[in-house]
Write a protein that holds these residues in place. Structure first.
Motif, PDB file in Angstrom:
ATOM      1  N   ILE A  84      20.736  34.397  46.550  1.00 21.97           N
ATOM      2  CA  ILE A  84      21.478  33.215  46.996  1.00 21.97           C
ATOM      3  C   ILE A  84      21.359  33.046  48.504  1.00 21.97           C
ATOM      4  CG2 ILE A  84      23.812  32.284  47.283  1.00 21.97           C
ATOM      5  CD1 ILE A  84      24.456  33.499  44.519  1.00 21.97           C
ATOM      6  N   GLU A  85      21.519  34.138  49.239  1.00 25.18           N
ATOM      7  CA  GLU A  85      21.448  34.060  50.704  1.00 25.18           C
ATOM      8  C   GLU A  85      20.053  33.722  51.192  1.00 25.18           C
ATOM      9  OE1 GLU A  85      23.097  37.787  51.946  1.00 25.18           O
ATOM     10  OE2 GLU A  85      25.181  37.119  51.615  1.00 25.18           O
ATOM     11  N   HIS A  86      19.048  33.995  50.384  1.00 24.36           N
ATOM     12  CA  HIS A  86      17.678  33.603  50.737  1.00 24.36           C
ATOM     13  C   HIS A  86      17.449  32.113  50.512  1.00 24.36           C
ATOM     14  CE1 HIS A  86      13.359  33.906  51.341  1.00 24.36           C
ATOM     15  NE2 HIS A  86      13.193  33.211  50.217  1.00 24.36           N
ATOM     16  N   GLY A  87      18.279  31.492  49.667  1.00 23.07           N
ATOM     17  CA  GLY A  87      18.117  30.064  49.420  1.00 23.07           C
ATOM     18  C   GLY A  87      17.773  29.695  47.988  1.00 23.07           C
ATOM     19  N   VAL A  88      17.814  30.670  47.064  1.00 30.00           N
ATOM     20  CA  VAL A  88      17.622  30.354  45.653  1.00 30.00           C
ATOM     21  C   VAL A  88      18.819  29.519  45.190  1.00 30.00           C
ATOM     22  CG1 VAL A  88      17.375  31.305  43.333  1.00 30.00           C
ATOM     23  CG2 VAL A  88      16.289  32.453  45.274  1.00 30.00           C
ATOM     24  N   LYS A  89      18.563  28.376  44.572  1.00 31.30           N
ATOM     25  CA  LYS A  89      19.626  27.407  44.313  1.00 31.30           C
ATOM     26  C   LYS A  89      20.146  27.404  42.880  1.00 31.30           C
ATOM     27  CE  LYS A  89      20.402  25.596  48.309  1.00 31.30           C
ATOM     28  NZ  LYS A  89      21.719  25.884  48.939  1.00 31.30           N
ATOM     29  N   ARG A  90      19.323  27.818  41.911  1.00 35.41           N
ATOM     30  CA  ARG A  90      19.776  27.884  40.517  1.00 35.41           C
ATOM     31  C   ARG A  90      19.455  29.274  39.978  1.00 35.41           C
ATOM     32  NH1 ARG A  90      18.285  25.359  36.223  1.00 35.41           N
ATOM     33  NH2 ARG A  90      20.343  24.854  35.436  1.00 35.41           N
ATOM     34  N   LEU A  91      20.463  29.911  39.384  1.00 37.59           N
ATOM     35  CA  LEU A  91      20.275  31.273  38.910  1.00 37.59           C
ATOM     36  C   LEU A  91      20.923  31.471  37.551  1.00 37.59           C
ATOM     37  CD1 LEU A  91      21.319  31.451  42.208  1.00 37.59           C
ATOM     38  CD2 LEU A  91      20.250  33.678  41.891  1.00 37.59           C
ATOM     39  N   LEU A  92      20.196  32.142  36.667  1.00 36.79           N
ATOM     40  CA  LEU A  92      20.731  32.650  35.417  1.00 36.79           C
ATOM     41  C   LEU A  92      20.765  34.163  35.556  1.00 36.79           C
ATOM     42  CD1 LEU A  92      21.631  32.152  32.461  1.00 36.79           C
ATOM     43  CD2 LEU A  92      19.226  32.419  31.799  1.00 36.79           C
ATOM     44  N   VAL A  93      21.958  34.723  35.582  1.00 37.00           N
ATOM     45  CA  VAL A  93      22.142  36.140  35.882  1.00 37.00           C
ATOM     46  C   VAL A  93      22.577  36.859  34.612  1.00 37.00           C
ATOM     47  CG1 VAL A  93      23.345  37.803  37.355  1.00 37.00           C
ATOM     48  CG2 VAL A  93      22.887  35.479  38.193  1.00 37.00           C
ATOM     49  N   GLU A  94      21.884  37.928  34.273  1.00 40.62           N
ATOM     50  CA  GLU A  94      22.264  38.688  33.091  1.00 40.62           C
ATOM     51  C   GLU A  94      23.730  39.116  33.173  1.00 40.62           C
ATOM     52  OE1 GLU A  94      21.450  39.995  29.974  1.00 40.62           O
ATOM     53  OE2 GLU A  94      20.196  38.227  30.156  1.00 40.62           O
ATOM     54  N   LYS A  95      24.359  39.151  32.010  1.00 44.32           N
ATOM     55  CA  LYS A  95      25.759  39.569  31.971  1.00 44.32           C
ATOM     56  C   LYS A  95      25.881  40.998  32.483  1.00 44.32           C
ATOM     57  CE  LYS A  95      24.872  42.361  28.490  1.00 44.32           C
ATOM     58  NZ  LYS A  95      24.628  43.746  28.872  1.00 44.32           N
ATOM     59  N   PRO A  96      26.990  41.318  33.123  1.00 46.59           N
ATOM     60  CA  PRO A  96      28.170  40.492  33.353  1.00 46.59           C
ATOM     61  C   PRO A  96      28.198  39.882  34.758  1.00 46.59           C
ATOM     62  CG  PRO A  96      28.735  42.752  33.786  1.00 46.59           C
ATOM     63  CD  PRO A  96      27.266  42.750  33.450  1.00 46.59           C
ATOM     64  N   ALA A  97      27.076  39.897  35.477  1.00 47.37           N
ATOM     65  CA  ALA A  97      26.932  39.377  36.850  1.00 47.37           C
ATOM     66  C   ALA A  97      27.624  40.270  37.874  1.00 47.37           C
ATOM     67  CB  ALA A  97      27.413  37.941  36.971  1.00 47.37           C
ATOM     68  N   ALA A  98      28.794  40.776  37.554  1.00 45.28           N
ATOM     69  CA  ALA A  98      29.524  41.693  38.432  1.00 45.28           C
ATOM     70  C   ALA A  98      30.302  42.661  37.559  1.00 45.28           C
ATOM     71  CB  ALA A  98      30.474  40.925  39.347  1.00 45.28           C
ATOM     72  N   LEU A  99      30.531  43.860  38.078  1.00 45.17           N
ATOM     73  CA  LEU A  99      31.152  44.903  37.272  1.00 45.17           C
ATOM     74  C   LEU A  99      32.636  45.103  37.538  1.00 45.17           C
ATOM     75  CD1 LEU A  99      28.285  47.557  37.240  1.00 45.17           C
ATOM     76  CD2 LEU A  99      29.044  46.104  35.354  1.00 45.17           C
ATOM     77  N   ASP A 100      33.183  44.344  38.475  1.00 41.06           N
ATOM     78  CA  ASP A 100      34.623  44.369  38.691  1.00 41.06           C
ATOM     79  C   ASP A 100      35.030  43.094  39.425  1.00 41.06           C
ATOM     80  OD1 ASP A 100      34.248  44.818  41.546  1.00 41.06           O
ATOM     81  OD2 ASP A 100      34.018  46.954  41.115  1.00 41.06           O
TER      82      ASP A 100
END
Length: 326
Positions: free
Chosen positions: A86-102
């Motif tokens: 995201i910080e590099h400038g990628v604008k659309r992302l599909l992130v494998e679950k669960p994206a974050a662990l807490d």
């Protein structure tokens, strides 16, 4: 439709291989950003697509901002990897679950996405199973559900022998069990309140937080949800959705059975599941939803997932959840 020139596949492990098969069927060849040399070599041998290696920040130097990415790295690296993209400038992302662990990881990731105005979705592929699509149709046809019960029991002895990262094991509920929890609340919708209990803290050596999870909740309209998962005893995932007309049974989740008022017998339901048999189940429809917009209402946004993590946390820790304003 996303084209080859701005599509990134981040990771080169098992999930990346599954996505590569789907993308190939869609005539798309992503630029693959791997990490280790061994996994990159295996990925190229199996797909014919070269995968980069080394630090992600270094590989991104050749990527123009505005790209689309599918993120498939190990669960404990998902949040940091997605934030870097995201910080590099990628604008659309599909992130494998669960994206974050807490919740803390999720808050940091959300802040980065909001700051960059990035469009981020969390990949819960079981929302796209043929069995789930047919169950949704039945629930609508019957006028909605009355109650739902589910089980996210895990084969802990087999999991403990996999040699996983300790953080990945200690957060297994988010990294794996939420496949079932997310699916339950896909059917049920947001709860007004939940009451949860945990037990068996000495029953699973790699997951001392709990080994048994039970509880119940309700919606504002009176529909109820309940769960019982036991990671100490043998078990498996399963779900039953109850309407006025049918008991809809998903166990295994890829299959569908129903019971009607006319009989105690459970009837198998024929499914249009050729895509689920050809690829990792649900993955083709999920990827199409992300890249083409087909059936995109089944996707869950990062913000929506962050909201449901608050009641997931109640289930995980055995506490209560009360929706604001109820």
């Amino acid at each position: 439709m996303t084209d080859n020139s701005n599509l990134l596949l981040v990771g080169a492990g098992g999930m990346a291989l599954a996505y590569a098969a789907v993308l190939k069927s869609m005539d798309l060849t992503p630029k693959v950003l791997g990490r280790g040399a061994a996994s990159a070599a295996k990925f190229e041998a199996e797909t014919g697509i070269a995968a980069g290696t080394g630090a992600l920040e270094d590989q991104l130097k050749d990527i123009e901002p505005g790209a689309t990415a599918i993120v498939t790295v190990n669960a404990h690296a998902l949040a940091d990897t997605t934030r870097i993209l995201i910080e590099h400038g990628v604008k659309r992302l599909l992130v494998e679950k669960p994206a974050a662990l807490d919740l803390e990881e999720m808050a940091v990731l959300q802040a980065a996405a909001h700051k960059a105005n990035a469009e981020v979705y969390v990949a819960y592929n079981r929302r796209f199973l043929a069995s789930v699509i047919e169950a949704d149709r039945m629930i609508r046809e019957d006028g909605g559900l009355i109650s739902l019960r589910f089980d996210f029991s895990e084969p802990t002895r087999r999991i403990g022998a996999l040699g996983k990262d300790p953080r990945e094991l200690s957060t297994w509920f988010y990294g794996n069990s939420t496949h079932m929890v997310d699916l339950a609340f896909h059917f049920f919708g947001p709860p007004a309140a939940l009451q949860a209990r945990i037990a068996g803290q000495d029953g699973v050596d790699w997951h001392p937080q709990a080994g048994v999870f039970t509880g119940f909740g309700h919606r504002a309209d009176g529909a109820t949800v309940a769960w019982h998962a036991n990671w100490i005893s043998p078990g498996r995932w399963g779900m039953e959705v109850l309407t006025r007309e049918r008991r809809i049974i998903l166990q295994p989740i890829e299959k569908l059975r129903i019971q009607t008022h006319e009989s105690f017998a459970e009837q198998d339901v024929a499914l249009d599941d050729a895509d689920d048999l050809a690829f990792k189940p649900g993955l083709l429809r999920q990827t199409q939803a992300f890249l083409t917009g087909a059936d995109a209402d089944r996707l869950i946004s990062l913000d929506a997932h962050a909201k449901q993590m608050k009641f997931f946390e109640a289930i995980r820790t055995g506490t209560s959840f009360l929706e604001a304003g109820t």
